[in-house]
Design a protein around this motif. Structure first.
Motif, PDB file in Angstrom:
ATOM      1  N   ILE A   1       8.068  20.443  -4.706  1.00  0.00           N
ATOM      2  CA  ILE A   1       9.399  20.810  -5.187  1.00  0.00           C
ATOM      3  C   ILE A   1       9.837  19.775  -6.213  1.00  0.00           C
ATOM      4  O   ILE A   1       9.982  18.593  -5.912  1.00  0.00           O
ATOM      5  CB  ILE A   1      10.431  20.862  -4.039  1.00  0.00           C
ATOM      6  CG1 ILE A   1       9.925  21.729  -2.881  1.00  0.00           C
ATOM      7  CG2 ILE A   1      11.766  21.400  -4.563  1.00  0.00           C
ATOM      8  CD1 ILE A   1      10.773  21.639  -1.627  1.00  0.00           C
TER       9      ILE A   1
ATOM     10  N   ALA B   1      15.242  19.200  -0.803  1.00  0.00           N
ATOM     11  CA  ALA B   1      13.875  19.338  -1.307  1.00  0.00           C
ATOM     12  C   ALA B   1      12.942  18.342  -0.638  1.00  0.00           C
ATOM     13  O   ALA B   1      11.812  18.690  -0.254  1.00  0.00           O
ATOM     14  CB  ALA B   1      13.869  19.150  -2.822  1.00  0.00           C
TER      15      ALA B   1
ATOM     16  N   LEU C   1      14.750  27.354  -0.480  1.00  0.00           N
ATOM     17  CA  LEU C   1      13.632  26.526  -0.014  1.00  0.00           C
ATOM     18  C   LEU C   1      13.212  26.890   1.407  1.00  0.00           C
ATOM     19  O   LEU C   1      12.013  26.865   1.729  1.00  0.00           O
ATOM     20  CB  LEU C   1      14.011  25.053  -0.117  1.00  0.00           C
ATOM     21  CG  LEU C   1      14.283  24.568  -1.555  1.00  0.00           C
ATOM     22  CD1 LEU C   1      14.662  23.088  -1.545  1.00  0.00           C
ATOM     23  CD2 LEU C   1      13.088  24.816  -2.464  1.00  0.00           C
TER      24      LEU C   1
END
Length: 283
Positions: free
Chosen positions: A163, A152, A93
């Protein structure tokens, strides 16, 4: 052609997800530590705990689907499972954000509710278990999934990246249906997973929809079949194995799932279409 990087494309679920994206005309890269038995796309051997390597493999992608992980509790030392699963997800991420990737789907688990690997007999507080059910794991695997969902949310807050965390049930590839006759009549088997399952092909379509839909922000979604994996009505399963659970929030008179998938259906427009009864003789 859109480009998606799929981590863990060589594992149990990976080939179905890779094939799903290929079937919908994506360019697919498999970022993995091992090569697949039957290559479907280009594989780039990548250590996902190395942020530099993650930047390299994600460059030029439009979306990332993160499957790779140590997939169960207690197969490795607890700290190894936690560190691997948390840092790999963080790196995915982090790199995706800075490379301008706007869509990601990551793999969470029904294990985050704590029942699956509980050594203390944790029971569901109600059924069907939905995404609002408390997450109460005592193991490092389930804990890693909660941390990943929080990661996330943090990345979304600072960047706006969409996400979606998919809380998978027990993934069943088509070949694994041959195992079903050994347990479908024994309520004591598979009780910790609330008898859930999801065909790998149905899970794959959920991942694709998670990166194709817009406006989801961050969302955690249960991904399970509509039925249990048992040839015993759901009410009988609960009475047999969890008699003290009396908070029943949906119909369980037939073979309905005890892990709700309604949110995924609503937000993704997804529905499972592969069921074990289509593959297994009940004779």
């Amino acid at each position: 052609m859109r480009k998606v990087v799929i981590t863990g494309g060589s594992g149990l679920l990976g080939p179905s997800v890779v094939q799903e994206f290929l079937d919908h005309e994506y360019e697919v890269i498999n970022a993995e530590s091992i090569k697949p038995d039957q290559p479907l796309c280009r594989t780039v051997i990548t250590d996902l705990t190395d942020l530099g390597q993650v930047y390299g493999v994600l460059e030029g992608a439009d979306a990332v689907v993160h499957l790779a992980a140590i997939p169960v509790a207690y197969s490795h030392p607890n700290e190894v499972t936690f560190q691997n699963n948390v840092m790999a997800t963080y790196n995915i991420l982090e790199a995706a954000e800075h490379l301008g990737i706007r869509k990601a789907a990551i793999t969470s688990s029904e294990s985050s509710y704590g029942i699956v690997f509980s050594k203390n007999g944790l029971e569901p507080q109600y059924v069907p278990v939905d995404e609002d059910h408390p997450q109460l794991p005592e193991d490092s695997y389930g804990l890693s999934k909660i941390v990943n969902e929080q990661t996330a949310e943090a990345v979304h807050r600072r960047s706006g990246m969409q996400i979606v965390s998919l809380r998978l049930g027990n993934v069943i590839s088509p070949v694994k249906y041959e195992n079903f006759p050994s347990f479908i009549h024994d309520a004591s088997k598979r009780a910790p997973i609330l008898w859930s399952y999801i065909d790998s092909r149905d899970a794959a379509s959920a991942y694709r929809l998670a990166v194709e839909k817009d406006g989801l922000g961050t969302a955690a979604l249960n991904i399970t079949a509509d039925d249990t994996s048992m040839d015993i009505p759901s009410k009988e399963l609960m009475t047999s194995q969890f008699p003290e659970v009396t908070d029943i929030r949906g119909p369980i008179d037939q073979y309905q799932t005890l892990v709700s998938n309604e949110k995924a259906k609503k937000l993704l427009g997804w529905k499972p279409v592969h069921f074990w009864r289509d593959h297994v003789s009940l004779q």
